[in-house]
Design a protein around this motif. Structure first.
Motif, PDB file in Angstrom:
ATOM      1  N   ARG A  32      74.877  26.253  36.645  1.00 14.55           N
ATOM      2  CA  ARG A  32      75.907  27.137  37.201  1.00 14.55           C
ATOM      3  C   ARG A  32      77.041  26.303  37.786  1.00 14.55           C
ATOM      4  O   ARG A  32      78.209  26.623  37.618  1.00 14.55           O
ATOM      5  N   ALA A  33      76.690  25.204  38.453  1.00 12.13           N
ATOM      6  CA  ALA A  33      77.699  24.307  39.023  1.00 12.13           C
ATOM      7  C   ALA A  33      78.599  23.737  37.936  1.00 12.13           C
ATOM      8  O   ALA A  33      79.824  23.675  38.101  1.00 12.13           O
ATOM      9  N   LYS A  34      78.027  23.335  36.820  1.00 13.04           N
ATOM     10  CA  LYS A  34      78.823  22.777  35.724  1.00 13.04           C
ATOM     11  C   LYS A  34      79.810  23.802  35.173  1.00 13.04           C
ATOM     12  O   LYS A  34      80.967  23.477  34.901  1.00 13.04           O
ATOM     13  N   SER A  35      79.356  25.042  35.008  1.00  9.63           N
ATOM     14  CA  SER A  35      80.259  26.077  34.501  1.00  9.63           C
ATOM     15  C   SER A  35      81.352  26.400  35.508  1.00  9.63           C
ATOM     16  O   SER A  35      82.512  26.588  35.140  1.00  9.63           O
ATOM     17  N   LEU A  36      80.989  26.454  36.792  1.00 16.84           N
ATOM     18  CA  LEU A  36      82.001  26.698  37.819  1.00 16.84           C
ATOM     19  C   LEU A  36      83.033  25.573  37.835  1.00 16.84           C
ATOM     20  O   LEU A  36      84.233  25.822  37.969  1.00 16.84           O
ATOM     21  N   GLU A  37      82.559  24.351  37.658  1.00 20.18           N
ATOM     22  CA  GLU A  37      83.461  23.209  37.610  1.00 20.18           C
ATOM     23  C   GLU A  37      84.426  23.325  36.420  1.00 20.18           C
ATOM     24  O   GLU A  37      85.626  23.088  36.552  1.00 20.18           O
TER      25      GLU A  37
END
Length: 72
Positions: free
Chosen positions: A50-55
């Motif tokens: 999820r962090a990667k997509s938000l980034e």
């Protein structure tokens, strides 16, 4: 399917969506994973994904929070 299998399926589908550049869809699936299976072993990976997509979407502060949640 077991709860673990369902959680794993959601996470894998989210990976495929993110790889296709569909980060919003990936986040939706990961939100579902985190809400429906909070005690699953895939939770840390779900937060990291999820962090990667938000980034990728430019939501850096939210991404940092997700990375922190992954480490917990």
């Amino acid at each position: 399917r077991s709860a673990h299998s369902k959680a794993q399926y959601l996470r894998i589908q989210a990976v495929h969506l993110a790889e296709a550049g569909q980060h919003e869809g990936a986040i939706e699936l990961l939100d579902r994973l985190l809400a429906e299976f909070p005690d699953n072993v895939d939770i840390a990976l779900g937060h990291a994904q999820r962090a990667k997509s938000l980034e990728k979407l430019g939501l850096i502060d939210a991404a940092i929070e997700e990375y922190r949640a992954a480490l917990q």
